[in-house]
Design a protein around this motif. Structure first.
Motif, PDB file in Angstrom:
ATOM      1  N   ALA A 236       0.815  -1.281  -0.011  1.00  0.00           N
ATOM      2  CA  ALA A 236       0.108  -0.192   0.018  1.00  0.00           C
ATOM      3  C   ALA A 236       0.675   1.061   0.066  1.00  0.00           C
ATOM      4  O   ALA A 236       0.582   2.339  -0.585  1.00  0.00           O
ATOM      5  CB  ALA A 236      -1.010   0.075   1.296  1.00  0.00           C
ATOM      6  N   THR A 237       2.004   1.258   0.483  1.00  0.00           N
ATOM      7  CA  THR A 237       2.855   2.262   0.885  1.00  0.00           C
ATOM      8  C   THR A 237       3.350   2.599  -0.412  1.00  0.00           C
ATOM      9  O   THR A 237       3.555   3.730  -1.291  1.00  0.00           O
ATOM     10  CB  THR A 237       4.006   1.969   1.730  1.00  0.00           C
ATOM     11  N   ALA A 238       3.695   1.560  -1.360  1.00  0.00           N
ATOM     12  CA  ALA A 238       4.300   1.760  -2.567  1.00  0.00           C
ATOM     13  C   ALA A 238       3.321   2.536  -3.463  1.00  0.00           C
ATOM     14  O   ALA A 238       3.659   3.212  -4.460  1.00  0.00           O
ATOM     15  CB  ALA A 238       4.716   0.375  -3.234  1.00  0.00           C
ATOM     16  N   ALA A 239       2.127   1.824  -3.491  1.00  0.00           N
ATOM     17  CA  ALA A 239       0.974   2.541  -4.238  1.00  0.00           C
ATOM     18  C   ALA A 239       0.827   3.949  -4.025  1.00  0.00           C
ATOM     19  O   ALA A 239       0.589   4.558  -4.993  1.00  0.00           O
ATOM     20  CB  ALA A 239      -0.255   1.524  -4.008  1.00  0.00           C
ATOM     21  N   VAL A 240       0.785   4.351  -2.735  1.00  0.00           N
ATOM     22  CA  VAL A 240       0.616   5.611  -2.325  1.00  0.00           C
ATOM     23  C   VAL A 240       1.886   6.463  -2.903  1.00  0.00           C
ATOM     24  O   VAL A 240       1.739   7.501  -3.493  1.00  0.00           O
ATOM     25  CB  VAL A 240       0.630   5.866  -0.850  1.00  0.00           C
ATOM     26  N   GLU A 241       3.137   6.082  -2.891  1.00  0.00           N
ATOM     27  CA  GLU A 241       4.103   6.721  -3.160  1.00  0.00           C
ATOM     28  C   GLU A 241       4.389   6.828  -4.732  1.00  0.00           C
ATOM     29  O   GLU A 241       4.501   7.850  -5.270  1.00  0.00           O
ATOM     30  CB  GLU A 241       5.580   5.936  -2.657  1.00  0.00           C
ATOM     31  N   ARG A 242       3.762   5.819  -5.589  1.00  0.00           N
ATOM     32  CA  ARG A 242       3.715   6.144  -6.945  1.00  0.00           C
ATOM     33  C   ARG A 242       2.685   7.107  -7.191  1.00  0.00           C
ATOM     34  O   ARG A 242       2.941   7.874  -7.871  1.00  0.00           O
ATOM     35  CB  ARG A 242       3.182   4.548  -7.622  1.00  0.00           C
ATOM     36  N   SER A 243       1.538   7.108  -6.537  1.00  0.00           N
ATOM     37  CA  SER A 243       0.589   8.200  -6.689  1.00  0.00           C
ATOM     38  C   SER A 243       1.208   9.764  -6.705  1.00  0.00           C
ATOM     39  O   SER A 243       1.042  10.602  -7.424  1.00  0.00           O
ATOM     40  CB  SER A 243      -0.707   8.137  -6.000  1.00  0.00           C
ATOM     41  N   ILE A 244       1.948   9.655  -5.558  1.00  0.00           N
ATOM     42  CA  ILE A 244       2.483  10.930  -5.110  1.00  0.00           C
ATOM     43  C   ILE A 244       3.511  11.429  -6.310  1.00  0.00           C
ATOM     44  O   ILE A 244       3.620  12.559  -6.621  1.00  0.00           O
ATOM     45  CB  ILE A 244       3.210  11.045  -3.594  1.00  0.00           C
ATOM     46  N   ALA A 245       4.561  10.352  -6.758  1.00  0.00           N
ATOM     47  CA  ALA A 245       5.466  10.647  -7.656  1.00  0.00           C
ATOM     48  C   ALA A 245       5.067  11.132  -9.118  1.00  0.00           C
ATOM     49  O   ALA A 245       5.271  11.908  -9.608  1.00  0.00           O
ATOM     50  CB  ALA A 245       6.360   9.392  -7.829  1.00  0.00           C
ATOM     51  N   ALA A 246       3.774  10.443  -9.131  1.00  0.00           N
ATOM     52  CA  ALA A 246       3.117  10.773 -10.419  1.00  0.00           C
ATOM     53  C   ALA A 246       2.639  12.346 -10.519  1.00  0.00           C
ATOM     54  O   ALA A 246       2.608  12.843 -11.378  1.00  0.00           O
ATOM     55  CB  ALA A 246       2.234   9.904 -10.798  1.00  0.00           C
ATOM     56  N   GLN A 247       2.178  12.718  -9.342  1.00  0.00           N
ATOM     57  CA  GLN A 247       1.723  14.033  -9.240  1.00  0.00           C
ATOM     58  C   GLN A 247       2.629  15.097  -9.250  1.00  0.00           C
ATOM     59  O   GLN A 247       2.575  15.980  -9.822  1.00  0.00           O
ATOM     60  CB  GLN A 247       0.714  14.288  -7.834  1.00  0.00           C
ATOM     61  N   VAL A 248       3.840  14.726  -8.430  1.00  0.00           N
ATOM     62  CA  VAL A 248       5.129  15.678  -8.687  1.00  0.00           C
ATOM     63  C   VAL A 248       5.456  15.831 -10.138  1.00  0.00           C
ATOM     64  O   VAL A 248       5.985  16.744 -10.696  1.00  0.00           O
ATOM     65  CB  VAL A 248       6.301  14.966  -7.767  1.00  0.00           C
ATOM     66  N   ALA A 249       5.464  14.556 -10.808  1.00  0.00           N
ATOM     67  CA  ALA A 249       5.735  14.756 -12.298  1.00  0.00           C
ATOM     68  C   ALA A 249       5.228  15.729 -13.167  1.00  0.00           C
ATOM     69  O   ALA A 249       5.487  16.224 -13.856  1.00  0.00           O
ATOM     70  CB  ALA A 249       5.832  13.393 -12.860  1.00  0.00           C
ATOM     71  N   GLN A 250       3.874  15.824 -12.572  1.00  0.00           N
ATOM     72  CA  GLN A 250       2.904  16.695 -13.275  1.00  0.00           C
ATOM     73  C   GLN A 250       3.152  17.964 -12.628  1.00  0.00           C
ATOM     74  O   GLN A 250       2.409  19.101 -12.933  1.00  0.00           O
ATOM     75  CB  GLN A 250       1.357  16.300 -12.956  1.00  0.00           C
ATOM     76  N   GLY A 251       3.902  18.476 -11.717  1.00  0.00           N
ATOM     77  CA  GLY A 251       4.630  19.610 -11.319  1.00  0.00           C
ATOM     78  C   GLY A 251       3.930  19.997 -10.055  1.00  0.00           C
ATOM     79  O   GLY A 251       3.736  21.282  -9.299  1.00  0.00           O
ATOM     80  N   ALA A 252       3.417  19.087  -9.257  1.00  0.00           N
ATOM     81  CA  ALA A 252       2.797  19.365  -7.851  1.00  0.00           C
ATOM     82  C   ALA A 252       3.752  19.489  -6.951  1.00  0.00           C
ATOM     83  O   ALA A 252       4.955  19.277  -7.012  1.00  0.00           O
ATOM     84  CB  ALA A 252       2.052  17.933  -7.260  1.00  0.00           C
TER      85      ALA A 252
END
Lengths: 223, 218
Positions: free
Chosen positions: A155-171
């Motif tokens: 679950a941590t890995a899934a959450v981190e993937r989501s966070i990383a994806a948002q940062v890639a979009q400039g978050a």
């Protein structure tokens, strides 16, 4: 982006935070680390505006107004409603009565859960709902308070993937974490909070290579 | 009074107390939620006053409403005394504090859970109210049922302002009082049984409604 000048937070005669003098820049992920009860959550709440500093001041260079921010709480607050209604809530509060959630649901892997009652979800799913709700308005700045507390590795890995994806979009993200490994994986810079005082920000590489004096004990204690 | 009047009296009891409950809920629920959501200095005192008003003696409420509605009273021109409207008014006064207090308690708990989120999301005052009222609707039903229970079983106030007039303002409780004093005990007991069955029926209907609601919602 934001600067605290001697900001402090007191409640019922206790000092929760500060005085903190701190300046944070405008990109990537800043991790706020430190022992339990040191004031990490209070720092995030003051930055977000949930708690008004009882002393000192907060300055935004390029104002990030409240509508451009969101906050994910350590214990996510889910409404007693469906996942769909929880994720749609920020948009509905802004007058969008029938928002399209297909993109955000996909990004946080919630598509198959949208019509489930939020109370039936697992810890990892609840966290993903809270994250999706935080990002559904496409804010410029998101605060995450221990986003992976009580989650297992998957679950941590899934959450981190989501966070990383948002940062890639400039978050822009300011998050607390008790996991040094997670901070290493995600953060560009690190703020250390010890006993209400904030130190930093330090570049993440440098922080772990040669911890500042204030953080040395904390670094040696944990993993 | 005849057995044939039983249906009429039962229906009037139901109509008066359901109307009173609906009106009282319309006042008390938003007020109770507002008390819970809105931080202000006098909240503790307001809640204490509300809780004190729960115990207000119905006879006194009846007397005050009587004075207000009597021909020489400030609302005398309306000509409401000794009509079902006067009885509804008295019951609204009696049960509003109860419903408001129960609403406040439930909404307070819910609000403490939701507060950080809704403040963070910049929800307006009216959005906050509507959210806690809707999400706490099952507690609101309980509050309404408590109010209805108090209203339908109440006799002191409606006796004074309604007058227990045959075919006009006679309801189950006032009829029981009358028949008992006349010595028609068997009839009084029957009326009492009808009253209890009526309260139970309303409560069970309401709970049946929430169960279906839960299936649809959850």
């Amino acid at each position: 982006m934001v600067r605290l000048d001697g900001a402090a937070l007191h409640r019922d005669g206790h000092r929760l935070l500060g005085p903190v003098t701190l300046a944070l820049g405008g990109v990537g992920i800043t991790a706020v680390v430190g022992p339990n009860g040191s004031g990490k959550t209070s720092l995030l709440r003051v930055l977000h505006g949930l708690d008004k500093p009882t002393a000192g001041a907060i300055f935004w260079d390029n104002p990030v107004g409240a509508p451009d921010q969101s906050f994910v709480f350590q214990k996510p607050v889910l409404l007693r409603r469906s996942v769909r209604e929880n994720v749609a809530l920020p948009l509905k509060l802004r007058g969008n009565s029938d928002p399209n959630l297909s993109d955000i649901a996909e990004e946080f892997d919630l598509t198959h859960l949208l019509d489930r009652p939020a109370v039936d979800l697992s810890g990892g799913e609840i966290q993903r709902v809270a994250l999706a709700r935080a990002w559904v308005t496409r804010p410029r700045l998101v605060f995450l308070d221990e986003p992976c507390a009580n989650l297992d590795q998957a679950a941590t890995a899934a959450v981190e993937r989501s966070i990383a994806a948002q940062v890639a979009q400039g978050a822009r993200i300011i998050m607390t974490s008790h996991s040094r490994a997670q901070v290493r994986r995600l953060a560009q810079d690190v703020v250390f909070v010890g006993d209400g005082a904030a130190h930093g920000p330090y570049p993440a590489d440098g922080f772990f290579a040669s911890p500042p004096d204030a953080a040395r004990t904390w670094m040696e204690e944990g993993t | 009074m005849e057995w044939a009047d039983l249906g009429e009296i039962t229906l009037r009891s139901l109509a008066v107390s359901l109307s009173a409950t609906a009106l009282a809920a319309a006042i008390a629920m938003p007020f109770g939620a507002w008390l819970a959501v809105r931080p202000f200095a006098g909240r503790r005192w307001a809640v204490a006053t509300l809780n004190a008003l729960i115990g207000i003696p119905p006879v006194v409420v009846g007397l005050v409403v009587y004075l207000l509605l009597s021909r020489s009273g400030p609302l005398g021109v309306l000509g409401l005394l000794f009509t079902p409207w006067a009885m509804i008014l008295a019951q609204v006064v009696i049960i509003t504090p109860l419903i408001a207090s129960l609403t406040h308690q439930a909404m307070r708990d819910l609000w403490l859970t939701y507060r950080d989120l809704l403040v963070s999301l910049n929800a307006t005052q009216s959005q906050r109210l509507r959210l806690v009222l809707w999400d706490g609707r099952r507690a609101l039903l309980t509050a309404a049922l408590a109010g209805f229970g108090r209203a339908i079983g109440e006799v002191g106030a409606i006796m004074i302002v309604g007058g227990n007039i045959d075919h006009a303002t006679r309801v189950l409780t006032t009829a029981i009082t009358l028949e008992t004093s006349k010595g028609n005990l068997w009839f009084a007991v029957t009326l009492g049984a009808v009253l209890i069955v009526l309260s139970l029926a309303v409560s069970l209907t309401a709970h049946a409604l929430t169960r279906t609601e839960r299936r649809a919602q959850w």
